[in-house]
Design a protein around this motif. Sequence first.
Motif, short mmCIF file in Angstrom:
data_model
loop_
_atom_site.label_atom_id
_atom_site.label_comp_id
_atom_site.label_asym_id
_atom_site.label_seq_id
_atom_site.Cartn_x
_atom_site.Cartn_y
_atom_site.Cartn_z
N GLU A 122 -19.69 0.33 -26.81
CA GLU A 122 -19.23 -0.78 -27.52
C GLU A 122 -20.50 -1.24 -28.60
O GLU A 122 -19.72 -2.03 -29.62
CB GLU A 122 -18.19 -1.64 -26.72
CG GLU A 122 -17.22 -1.11 -25.89
CD GLU A 122 -17.02 -1.75 -25.03
OE1 GLU A 122 -15.38 -2.02 -24.50
OE2 GLU A 122 -17.76 -2.79 -24.25
N ASP A 124 -20.51 0.06 -31.62
CA ASP A 124 -19.65 -0.06 -32.63
C ASP A 124 -19.84 -1.10 -32.96
O ASP A 124 -19.71 -1.73 -34.41
CB ASP A 124 -18.04 0.17 -31.75
CG ASP A 124 -17.89 1.07 -31.59
OD1 ASP A 124 -17.70 2.00 -32.68
OD2 ASP A 124 -16.88 1.53 -30.60
N ALA A 143 -12.83 -2.03 -40.33
CA ALA A 143 -10.78 -2.80 -40.12
C ALA A 143 -11.48 -1.58 -39.07
O ALA A 143 -10.20 -1.96 -37.60
CB ALA A 143 -10.44 -2.12 -41.09
N ARG A 144 -11.47 0.01 -39.40
CA ARG A 144 -11.34 0.88 -38.11
C ARG A 144 -12.02 0.45 -36.67
O ARG A 144 -12.16 -0.03 -35.60
CB ARG A 144 -11.12 2.50 -38.39
CG ARG A 144 -11.52 2.98 -37.64
CD ARG A 144 -12.22 4.41 -37.95
NE ARG A 144 -13.18 4.42 -37.81
CZ ARG A 144 -14.19 5.13 -37.68
NH1 ARG A 144 -13.61 4.88 -36.09
NH2 ARG A 144 -15.60 5.12 -37.91
N ARG A 155 -13.35 -2.82 -36.31
CA ARG A 155 -13.58 -3.52 -35.38
C ARG A 155 -11.64 -4.44 -35.27
O ARG A 155 -11.23 -5.46 -34.41
CB ARG A 155 -13.79 -4.88 -36.68
CG ARG A 155 -14.99 -5.30 -36.98
CD ARG A 155 -15.44 -6.71 -37.84
NE ARG A 155 -16.92 -6.43 -37.80
CZ ARG A 155 -18.13 -7.41 -38.61
NH1 ARG A 155 -16.91 -8.20 -39.39
NH2 ARG A 155 -18.20 -7.60 -38.53
N GLY A 156 -10.79 -3.48 -35.61
CA GLY A 156 -9.44 -3.17 -35.66
C GLY A 156 -8.79 -4.46 -36.38
O GLY A 156 -7.63 -5.03 -36.36
N SER A 157 -9.68 -5.48 -37.54
CA SER A 157 -8.69 -6.29 -38.24
C SER A 157 -9.50 -5.77 -39.43
O SER A 157 -10.73 -5.56 -39.43
CB SER A 157 -8.97 -7.47 -37.37
OG SER A 157 -10.26 -7.65 -37.87
N GLU A 158 -9.04 -6.24 -40.72
CA GLU A 158 -10.19 -6.04 -41.89
C GLU A 158 -10.84 -7.52 -42.15
O GLU A 158 -11.20 -8.77 -41.31
CB GLU A 158 -9.20 -6.91 -42.62
CG GLU A 158 -7.43 -5.90 -42.98
CD GLU A 158 -8.16 -4.55 -43.85
OE1 GLU A 158 -9.16 -4.60 -45.16
OE2 GLU A 158 -7.71 -3.52 -43.00
#
Length: 138
Positions: A36, A39, A70-71, A73-76
Motif C-alpha cells: 500500500e 502504491d 486512476a488505477r 488511487r481508485g479515482s481519476e
Amino acid sequence: MYEPIRTKPVVHRVGGRHSDHHADHSGGYPHSSRAEALDMQLAGHLSALLAVTDELGLDGAAARIAAQVARLRGSEPARAPHAPAADPAKLHQRAHDLAGRALVVAASRADTTVAILAAERMDAHAAALASPKPAGSL
C-alpha cells in the motif's frame, strides 16, 4: 562511563499501548502494508509526472499516465489546464527525473505496466533533451 537507564520509557502510542508492544499491531491507529505504501508513492510520482506532461502539452502520454494514476488511487486524478511551457528543456528534465523515480518504485512493486510506461517516458524526454531544439511535442 555512562549510567545505565534503570526505568522503562514512558512513551505511549494512540490507544494507550506502550511502545514495547511491537508484536501487537492492533492499536488504535491505521497501518498500511508495504504494498500500500508503494502504491501511494508510485501514484504520487505519476501524478507529478502527469502535471509536467500536461504542462508540456503531451496529451497522449498524459492520458496513459492518468489511467495508471486512476488505477492506483481508485479515482481519476485532478488535472488543471496549463499555460504553454515557458522552458520546455527544464520541463523535459523534470519529467525525465520523475519518470525515473516512478520506474524505481514500479520495479520494486513488480508493476510491469507502469515500469514500461515510465521507461518509455524517460526515453521520450531524453530524446527531447538530446535534440538540438527541445520541443513540447513527443
